[in-house]
Design a protein around this motif. Sequence first.
Motif, mmCIF file in Angstrom:
data_model
loop_
_atom_site.group_PDB
_atom_site.id
_atom_site.type_symbol
_atom_site.label_atom_id
_atom_site.label_comp_id
_atom_site.label_asym_id
_atom_site.label_seq_id
_atom_site.Cartn_x
_atom_site.Cartn_y
_atom_site.Cartn_z
ATOM 1 N N MET A 1 0.449 51.573 -38.851
ATOM 2 C CA MET A 1 0.678 50.126 -39.075
ATOM 3 C C MET A 1 0.498 49.032 -37.965
ATOM 4 O O MET A 1 1.524 49.473 -36.824
ATOM 5 N N ARG A 2 0.149 48.435 -37.307
ATOM 6 C CA ARG A 2 -0.169 47.306 -36.274
ATOM 7 C C ARG A 2 1.037 46.974 -36.597
ATOM 8 O O ARG A 2 1.265 46.246 -37.113
ATOM 9 N N TYR A 3 1.451 46.694 -34.990
ATOM 10 C CA TYR A 3 2.582 45.995 -34.955
ATOM 11 C C TYR A 3 2.285 44.190 -35.678
ATOM 12 O O TYR A 3 4.025 43.996 -36.433
ATOM 13 N N LYS A 4 1.863 43.606 -35.279
ATOM 14 C CA LYS A 4 1.771 42.393 -35.522
ATOM 15 C C LYS A 4 2.420 42.642 -37.221
ATOM 16 O O LYS A 4 2.099 41.382 -38.069
ATOM 17 N N THR A 5 1.056 43.629 -37.879
ATOM 18 C CA THR A 5 0.673 43.296 -39.679
ATOM 19 C C THR A 5 2.708 43.343 -40.148
ATOM 20 O O THR A 5 3.421 43.229 -40.929
ATOM 21 N N LYS A 6 3.374 44.483 -39.191
ATOM 22 C CA LYS A 6 5.067 44.864 -39.438
ATOM 23 C C LYS A 6 5.600 43.977 -39.126
ATOM 24 O O LYS A 6 7.070 43.860 -40.083
ATOM 25 N N LYS B 1 12.601 50.975 -44.324
ATOM 26 C CA LYS B 1 12.343 51.572 -43.446
ATOM 27 C C LYS B 1 11.663 51.008 -42.315
ATOM 28 O O LYS B 1 11.625 50.762 -41.248
ATOM 29 N N PRO B 2 10.426 52.508 -42.492
ATOM 30 C CA PRO B 2 9.564 52.609 -42.165
ATOM 31 C C PRO B 2 8.271 50.446 -41.610
ATOM 32 O O PRO B 2 8.752 50.826 -40.305
ATOM 33 N N ILE B 3 8.929 49.778 -42.162
ATOM 34 C CA ILE B 3 8.499 48.757 -41.766
ATOM 35 C C ILE B 3 9.358 47.810 -40.936
ATOM 36 O O ILE B 3 8.643 47.482 -39.860
ATOM 37 N N PHE B 4 10.666 48.153 -40.972
ATOM 38 C CA PHE B 4 11.019 47.486 -39.826
ATOM 39 C C PHE B 4 11.479 48.411 -38.352
ATOM 40 O O PHE B 4 12.102 47.645 -37.338
ATOM 41 N N LEU B 5 11.456 49.817 -38.314
ATOM 42 C CA LEU B 5 11.275 50.328 -36.737
ATOM 43 C C LEU B 5 10.501 49.516 -35.815
ATOM 44 O O LEU B 5 9.016 49.542 -36.751
ATOM 45 N N GLY B 6 10.981 49.412 -34.879
ATOM 46 C CA GLY B 6 10.384 48.567 -34.324
ATOM 47 C C GLY B 6 9.881 47.251 -33.745
ATOM 48 O O GLY B 6 9.047 46.909 -33.108
ATOM 49 N N VAL B 7 10.169 46.636 -34.995
ATOM 50 C CA VAL B 7 9.678 45.514 -34.961
ATOM 51 C C VAL B 7 10.941 44.373 -33.929
ATOM 52 O O VAL B 7 9.584 43.768 -33.113
ATOM 53 N N GLY B 8 11.421 44.860 -33.631
ATOM 54 C CA GLY B 8 12.573 43.812 -32.460
ATOM 55 C C GLY B 8 12.109 44.238 -31.264
ATOM 56 O O GLY B 8 12.483 43.696 -29.618
ATOM 57 N N GLN B 9 11.253 45.356 -30.418
ATOM 58 C CA GLN B 9 10.612 45.185 -29.623
ATOM 59 C C GLN B 9 9.037 44.706 -28.778
ATOM 60 O O GLN B 9 9.020 44.618 -30.208
ATOM 61 N N PRO B 10 9.276 44.543 -28.247
ATOM 62 C CA PRO B 10 7.987 44.133 -27.336
ATOM 63 C C PRO B 10 7.133 44.934 -27.556
ATOM 64 O O PRO B 10 6.966 45.776 -28.170
ATOM 65 N N ASP B 11 5.790 43.871 -28.465
ATOM 66 C CA ASP B 11 4.652 44.481 -28.826
ATOM 67 C C ASP B 11 3.678 45.381 -28.014
ATOM 68 O O ASP B 11 3.394 45.398 -26.477
ATOM 69 N N PRO B 12 3.373 46.639 -28.307
ATOM 70 C CA PRO B 12 3.193 47.850 -27.535
ATOM 71 C C PRO B 12 1.663 47.990 -27.309
ATOM 72 O O PRO B 12 1.041 48.371 -26.600
ATOM 73 N N ASP B 13 0.698 46.947 -28.136
ATOM 74 C CA ASP B 13 -0.214 46.840 -28.439
ATOM 75 C C ASP B 13 -0.727 45.634 -26.844
ATOM 76 O O ASP B 13 -2.107 45.109 -27.086
ATOM 77 N N ASP B 14 0.336 44.809 -26.455
ATOM 78 C CA ASP B 14 0.079 43.710 -25.369
ATOM 79 C C ASP B 14 -0.423 44.067 -24.279
ATOM 80 O O ASP B 14 1.150 44.785 -23.660
ATOM 81 N N LYS B 15 -1.505 43.911 -23.586
ATOM 82 C CA LYS B 15 -1.725 44.772 -22.127
ATOM 83 C C LYS B 15 -1.550 43.182 -21.310
ATOM 84 O O LYS B 15 -2.041 41.812 -21.008
ATOM 85 N N LYS B 16 -0.342 43.923 -20.088
ATOM 86 C CA LYS B 16 -0.027 42.821 -19.292
ATOM 87 C C LYS B 16 -0.375 42.630 -18.049
ATOM 88 O O LYS B 16 0.369 43.263 -17.439
ATOM 89 N N ASP B 17 -1.659 42.279 -18.337
ATOM 90 C CA ASP B 17 -2.421 43.426 -15.965
ATOM 91 C C ASP B 17 -2.514 41.887 -15.784
ATOM 92 O O ASP B 17 -2.925 40.949 -15.512
#
Length: 72
Positions: free
Chosen positions: A1-6, A56-72
């Motif tokens: 599931m994508r981060y924004k969807t979660k 629980k799987p829905i809430f895991l990792g929601v408070g972390q930065p978006d892993p799909d966000d590319k900051k280059d």
Amino acid sequence: MRYKTKRRLSLLVLVLGIPAYIIVAVNLIDLFERPSFWVELLVYLGLGILWIIPLKPIFLGVGQPDPDDKKD
């Protein structure tokens, strides 16, 4: 599931799902004869913990930065 969807789904659960769950739990307890204070407390504690098990799987990792966000 994508981060924004979660994130959106977890917000929906917190804003709409939890209040609806509380209303249903209180109404279910109200259907029965009023138990003693300690039994009622244990039931509410159990119901308070029970809702998180399937979600629980829905809430895991929601408070972390978006892993799909590319900051280059």
